[in-house]
Design a protein around this motif. Structure first.
Motif, PDB file in Angstrom:
ATOM      1  N   GLY A 208      -1.224  -6.612  -8.521  1.00  0.00           N
ATOM      2  CA  GLY A 208      -1.257  -5.200  -8.651  1.00  0.00           C
ATOM      3  C   GLY A 208      -1.903  -4.318  -7.446  1.00  0.00           C
ATOM      4  O   GLY A 208      -2.333  -3.150  -7.481  1.00  0.00           O
ATOM      5  N   ASP A 209      -2.144  -5.101  -6.239  1.00  0.00           N
ATOM      6  CA  ASP A 209      -2.932  -4.412  -5.189  1.00  0.00           C
ATOM      7  C   ASP A 209      -1.970  -3.479  -4.441  1.00  0.00           C
ATOM      8  O   ASP A 209      -1.503  -4.018  -3.289  1.00  0.00           O
ATOM      9  N   LEU A 210      -1.706  -2.368  -4.538  1.00  0.00           N
ATOM     10  CA  LEU A 210      -0.865  -1.705  -3.902  1.00  0.00           C
ATOM     11  C   LEU A 210      -1.582  -0.121  -3.742  1.00  0.00           C
ATOM     12  O   LEU A 210      -2.376   0.171  -4.605  1.00  0.00           O
ATOM     13  N   ASP A 211      -1.197   0.522  -2.475  1.00  0.00           N
ATOM     14  CA  ASP A 211      -1.717   1.495  -2.064  1.00  0.00           C
ATOM     15  C   ASP A 211      -0.657   2.550  -2.293  1.00  0.00           C
ATOM     16  O   ASP A 211       0.368   2.696  -1.597  1.00  0.00           O
ATOM     17  N   PRO A 212      -1.062   3.752  -3.068  1.00  0.00           N
ATOM     18  CA  PRO A 212       0.125   4.876  -3.308  1.00  0.00           C
ATOM     19  C   PRO A 212       0.243   5.659  -2.132  1.00  0.00           C
ATOM     20  O   PRO A 212       1.219   6.486  -2.190  1.00  0.00           O
ATOM     21  N   GLU A 213      -0.691   5.407  -1.259  1.00  0.00           N
ATOM     22  CA  GLU A 213      -0.288   6.354   0.074  1.00  0.00           C
ATOM     23  C   GLU A 213       0.536   5.845   1.012  1.00  0.00           C
ATOM     24  O   GLU A 213       0.871   6.479   2.039  1.00  0.00           O
ATOM     25  N   GLN A 214       1.059   4.743   0.798  1.00  0.00           N
ATOM     26  CA  GLN A 214       1.761   4.045   1.909  1.00  0.00           C
ATOM     27  C   GLN A 214       3.350   4.791   1.836  1.00  0.00           C
ATOM     28  O   GLN A 214       3.822   5.455   0.870  1.00  0.00           O
TER      29      GLN A 214
END
Length: 231
Positions: free
Chosen positions: A93-99
Motif C-alpha cells: 500500500g505504499d502509494l503516492d497520490p501526487e504521482q
C-alpha cells in the motif's frame, strides 16, 4: 459491459540482450526506439486495462495513457472509454497520490492486501477504487475481479516481480518481447523475470508465434500456454 470470465493476459516487455529491463541508475533506461514505443501505444489502445506494480509506478512515474489522439478517438467510436483502465498492484500500500498516474486519464483500480488497504486509508479517495485481495495478492482473484469489471484484454507492463508472478501462476496468454541491441551487465539492475517455479519448468518450450524487426529492435511474440513440441 458485463464480465465474461478472466481477461486475456498479455505481458509486454522490452529487454536488453542480456535480459534486463532497466539499468541500476536513477533514470529510466530507454530500451525501445520511437517505432516500438508507437507499437506499444497501439497495444495499449487495443487493451481494456493496463497493469503495473507499485515499484514500477514509484520508479518510472508513468501516466499509462494512449498517446495517439486518433487511437483514442477510435476507442470512443468503438464504444470504449477514451483511455484503458489503469491497474496498480501493491502488497504494502505504499502509494503516492501526487504521482502523475493519479492526475490524468480515466479510471484506476488498486489491488492490494488487507494491510495495504489499511495503509492506503483515504489517500486515494476520488482517485482510484481500492480492492483488497485478502492477506496476500492473489493474481487469479485479481483477474476474476477484472473480468467482473468487463475487462477482456489486460496488458501487463511490469515490473519484473509482476511479470514473474503472472507467469509462475500460469495466467499469461501471450508475451510480447522487444529485444534491444543493448547490454546492461549490472547484477543490481532489474530483470524481466526473477527466480520462480514456472509451469512445465525448463522442459516446456513456448510456441513462438511471430518474429518481426522494428528498426534495431527484434520483436518476439510467444504463447506460453502452447507447447512448440506439440503438432
Amino acid at each position: 459491459m458485463s464480465g465474461q470470465g478472466r481477461p486475456r493476459v498479455l505481458l509486454s516487455v522490452a529487454v536488453s540482450l542480456d535480459g534486463y529491463i532497466d539499468d541500476a541508475g536513477p533514470d529510466r533506461l530507454l530500451l525501445s526506439n520511437a517505432a516500438d514505443f508507437d507499437r506499444v501505444d497501439a497495444l495499449r489502445a487495443e487493451s481494456d486495462a493496463i497493469l503495473i506494480g507499485a515499484r514500477t509506478l514509484r520508479s518510472d512515474n508513468p501516466r499509462l495513457l494512449v498517446n495517439s489522439a486518433d487511437r483514442r478517438v477510435q476507442r470512443v467510436a468503438d464504444g470504449k472509454p477514451e483511455y484503458p483502465l489503469r491497474v496498480i498492484v501493491t502488497a504494502a500500500g505504499d502509494l503516492d497520490p501526487e504521482q502523475r498516474l493519479w492526475q490524468c486519464g480515466g479510471e484506476r483500480i488498486v489491488y492490494t492486501t488487507d494491510s495495504g488497504a489499511e495503509r492506503i486509508g483515504q489517500r486515494l479517495d476520488g482517485l482510484a477504487k481500492v480492492v483488497s485481495l485478502g492477506a496476500t495478492v492473489d493474481f487469479a482473484a485479481l483477474l476474476d475481479d477484472l473480468g467482473r469489471h468487463g475487462v477482456e484484454r489486460l496488458m501487463v507492463e511490469g515490473g519484473g516481480s509482476i511479470h514473474t508472478a503472472f507467469l509462475a501462476a500460469d495466467l499469461v496468454d501471450e508475451i510480447s518481447m522487444a529485444v534491444a541491441p543493448i547490454v546492461v551487465g549490472d547484477p543490481a539492475a532489474p530483470r524481466f523475470l526473477g527466480p520462480a517455479e514456472f509451469p512445465g519448468g525448463p522442459n516446456h518450450r513456448m510456441r513462438l508465434a511471430e518474429v518481426a524487426r522494428i528498426g534495431d529492435i527484434a520483436l518476439l511474440r510467444y504463447l506460453p500456454k502452447e507447447d512448440s513440441s506439440v503438432g
